[in-house]
Design a protein around this motif. Structure first.
Motif, mmCIF file in Angstrom:
data_model
loop_
_atom_site.group_PDB
_atom_site.id
_atom_site.type_symbol
_atom_site.label_atom_id
_atom_site.label_comp_id
_atom_site.label_asym_id
_atom_site.label_seq_id
_atom_site.Cartn_x
_atom_site.Cartn_y
_atom_site.Cartn_z
ATOM 1 N N PRO A 126 28.380 3.191 -38.424
ATOM 2 C CA PRO A 126 29.031 3.477 -37.142
ATOM 3 C C PRO A 126 28.267 2.866 -35.976
ATOM 4 C CG PRO A 126 28.966 5.449 -38.505
ATOM 5 C CD PRO A 126 28.139 4.421 -39.209
ATOM 6 N N GLY A 127 29.017 2.337 -35.026
ATOM 7 C CA GLY A 127 28.415 1.766 -33.831
ATOM 8 C C GLY A 127 28.065 0.303 -33.929
ATOM 9 N N THR A 128 28.329 -0.339 -35.076
ATOM 10 C CA THR A 128 27.992 -1.754 -35.245
ATOM 11 C C THR A 128 29.217 -2.658 -35.220
ATOM 12 O OG1 THR A 128 28.100 -1.637 -37.664
ATOM 13 C CG2 THR A 128 25.972 -1.146 -36.630
ATOM 14 N N THR A 129 30.390 -2.088 -35.019
ATOM 15 C CA THR A 129 31.629 -2.867 -35.096
ATOM 16 C C THR A 129 32.448 -2.709 -33.821
ATOM 17 O OG1 THR A 129 31.682 -2.451 -37.477
ATOM 18 C CG2 THR A 129 33.690 -3.328 -36.468
ATOM 19 N N THR A 130 32.912 -3.823 -33.301
ATOM 20 C CA THR A 130 33.783 -3.824 -32.129
ATOM 21 C C THR A 130 35.011 -4.664 -32.431
ATOM 22 O OG1 THR A 130 31.915 -3.622 -30.601
ATOM 23 C CG2 THR A 130 33.995 -4.404 -29.688
ATOM 24 N N ALA A 131 36.173 -4.139 -32.093
ATOM 25 C CA ALA A 131 37.426 -4.883 -32.257
ATOM 26 C C ALA A 131 38.070 -5.072 -30.891
ATOM 27 C CB ALA A 131 38.380 -4.138 -33.188
ATOM 28 N N VAL A 132 38.411 -6.316 -30.578
ATOM 29 C CA VAL A 132 39.116 -6.649 -29.347
ATOM 30 C C VAL A 132 40.459 -7.235 -29.775
ATOM 31 C CG1 VAL A 132 39.059 -7.926 -27.176
ATOM 32 C CG2 VAL A 132 36.923 -7.124 -28.207
#
Length: 383
Positions: A126-132
Motif C-alpha cells: 500500500p502507498g506505492t501505486t498511483t493511477a492517473v
C-alpha cells in the motif's frame, strides 16, 4: 511518490491507451501517448532510475494482463497512466476496459476486466501505486459508476477524469491527461493533488470528474460541482439522529450553494466522532478535513487553510511524527495551496509562520516548496 519529487531508487511507469477500432470507439485514447512519451521518464515515475512501458491500442486482454502483472511485480513506485473506455458486462455486471477488438457482443472475451487490473495492483505494498486515468464510460457503465464510483482498492492513489458517453458517432480526447502532460512538459512539478485540480478544470465544462481518492470509490461530479471531500474512514462514527451515510447530503448541499448547511452537517458528525472515538482519531480527522474542503468550496480560503493546517498537525501527532505519510503530505500541500490563494496580505502574513513550521517538518515532494514559501513570506513584509 509520483510527479512531486524524485526518489533515489527505481520506479516504473505503465502507459496504457486502449479503445475499440471502428464505430465502437468513444475516445481517441492513443492520441495522448506521444505527449506522455515526451515527458521525462523520471517525472512519470518520480524516481531517478525510471522504466517506462507503453501499450498503444492492444488487442489481447491476456497480453495486457501479463504486462500489468510484470509492472506490478517490479520494486519501487509504480505509476499507471490509463486512457480508454469502460463498458459494463450485462451478464455479470462487471466493468471492462475495452481493447482494440472489443465489440458489445464480444466484451467478455476481448476486453480487460477491471477487477483483473485491480487484483494485480492489490498485490503491491500500500502507498506505492498511483493511477492517473482519463476514461469515458458507455451508458450502462456510466449509470453504475455514477452510483457506485470507481476504485482500484486499498492503498492505491487514484486521480483523473471519468466522462459520460459522448454524442452518437463522436469521440472525445483525453483532455485530462493532456492537461497533465502540458504542465509536466513546461517544467513545472506541482503536487499531484494540485495538478488534479488544474487538469480537472482544463478538461472542459460538461465532463464528469473523478474526485481524487486514496483507496475508496470516487464520487462523480461536474467541474462546477466538484467537491473533493476526503476519502471516508474505514469505520464511521455512530450516526446522529436520522442516521445513514452523511456524505451525499453534504455534497448535495455544497453543490447547491448551501454552504452553511453542508458545514453544519459535517460539524455535527465531527462532534459525534470526537465523543465516540476521541480527539486525534482517524474519524475525527476525517471530518476536520471535510470541513476544510467545504470551506474552500464556500470561498473561505483563510478558514480552509487553517483547517488543513490543523488536520496536518493532527495527522502528524497520530502518525508519531511520521512526516512522509501520504495523508500528512496531502494535508500540508492543501494548506499551502490555500495559503497561496489568500486575497488578504495581512491574513497571509498571520498564517505564514505556522505553515512554515509545518513545511519544515513536512517538506513534501516538491523540493522548492519550503524555499518558495519563505520567499513569499519575506515579500509580504516588504509591501
Amino acid at each position: 511518490m509520483v510527479i512531486t519529487g524524485e526518489d533515489s531508487g527505481s520506479g516504473t511507469a505503465l502507459l496504457l491507451a486502449a479503445a475499440p477500432v471502428g464505430k465502437g470507439r468513444l475516445v481517441d485514447a492513443a492520441s495522448v501517448l506521444p505527449a506522455l512519451a515526451a515527458v521525462p521518464p523520471s517525472v512519470l515515475t518520480g524516481t531517478s532510475a525510471p522504466t517506462v512501458v507503453e501499450l498503444a491500442d492492444p488487442v489481447d486482454a491476456q497480453t495486457v494482463l501479463t504486462r500489468i502483472r510484470t509492472a506490478a511485480a517490479t520494486p519501487g513506485p509504480l505509476a499507471l497512466y490509463l486512457a480508454g473506455q469502460l463498458h459494463l458486462d450485462h451478464k455479470q455486471h462487471r466493468l471492462h476496459l475495452a481493447l482494440a477488438r472489443t465489440t458489445p457482443a464480444t466484451l467478455r472475451y476481448t476486453a480487460l476486466p477491471w477487477h483483473w487490473l485491480a487484483g494485480e495492483l492489490q498485490k503491491r505494498r500500500p502507498g506505492t501505486t498511483t493511477a492517473v486515468v482519463d476514461l469515458v464510460a458507455d451508458t450502462d457503465a456510466w449509470q453504475q459508476l455514477h452510483h457506485d464510483g470507481l476504485t482500484l482498492g486499498h492503498g492505491i492513489r487514484l486521480y483523473g477524469r471519468l466522462a459520460p458517453p459522448p454524442p452518437r458517432r463522436s469521440t472525445i480526447t483525453p483532455a485530462y491527461l493532456k492537461a497533465c502532460t502540458d504542465v509536466w512538459r513546461s517544467g513545472t512539478r506541482p503536487p499531484l493533488a494540485q495538478l488534479h485540480e488544474h487538469a480537472a478544470t482544463q478538461a472542459g465544462p460538461g465532463d464528469a470528474l473523478l474526485l481524487a481518492a486514496d483507496d475508496t470509490p470516487t464520487t462523480v461530479a461536474t467541474p462546477q460541482q466538484q467537491a473533493p471531500i476526503p476519502p471516508r474512514p474505514t469505520a464511521h462514527p455512530a450516526a446522529p439522529d436520522a442516521g445513514g451515510d452523511p456524505h451525499p447530503a453534504i455534497l448535495a448541499a455544497a453543490r447547491a450553494g448551501r454552504h452553511r448547511e453542508a458545514a453544519a452537517i459535517a460539524a455535527t458528525w465531527e462532534s459525534e466522532a470526537l465523543r465516540t472515538y476521541g480527539p486525534g482519531s482517524q474519524q475525527a480527522i476525517h471530518w476536520l478535513e471535510v470541513r476544510a474542503d467545504l470551506a474552500r468550496l464556500a470561498g473561505d480560503t483563510p478558514r480552509s487553510c487553517e483547517l488543513w493546517m490543523e488536520a496536518a498537525t493532527a495527522r502528524l501527532d497520530r502518525q508519531q511524527q511520521t512526516t512522509n505519510n501520504p495523508d500528512v503530505e496531502a494535508a500540508v500541500d492543501r494548506a499551502h495551496h490555500q495559503w497561496e490563494h489568500l486575497p488578504d496580505p495581512d491574513r497571509a502574513r498571520a498564517l505564514a509562520p505556522a505553515l512554515i513550521t509545518l513545511r519544515r517538518r513536512v517538506p513534501g515532494r516538491q523540493r522548492a516548496a519550503l524555499r518558495l514559501l519563505q520567499q513569499r513570506f519575506e515579500q509580504l513584509h516588504t509591501r
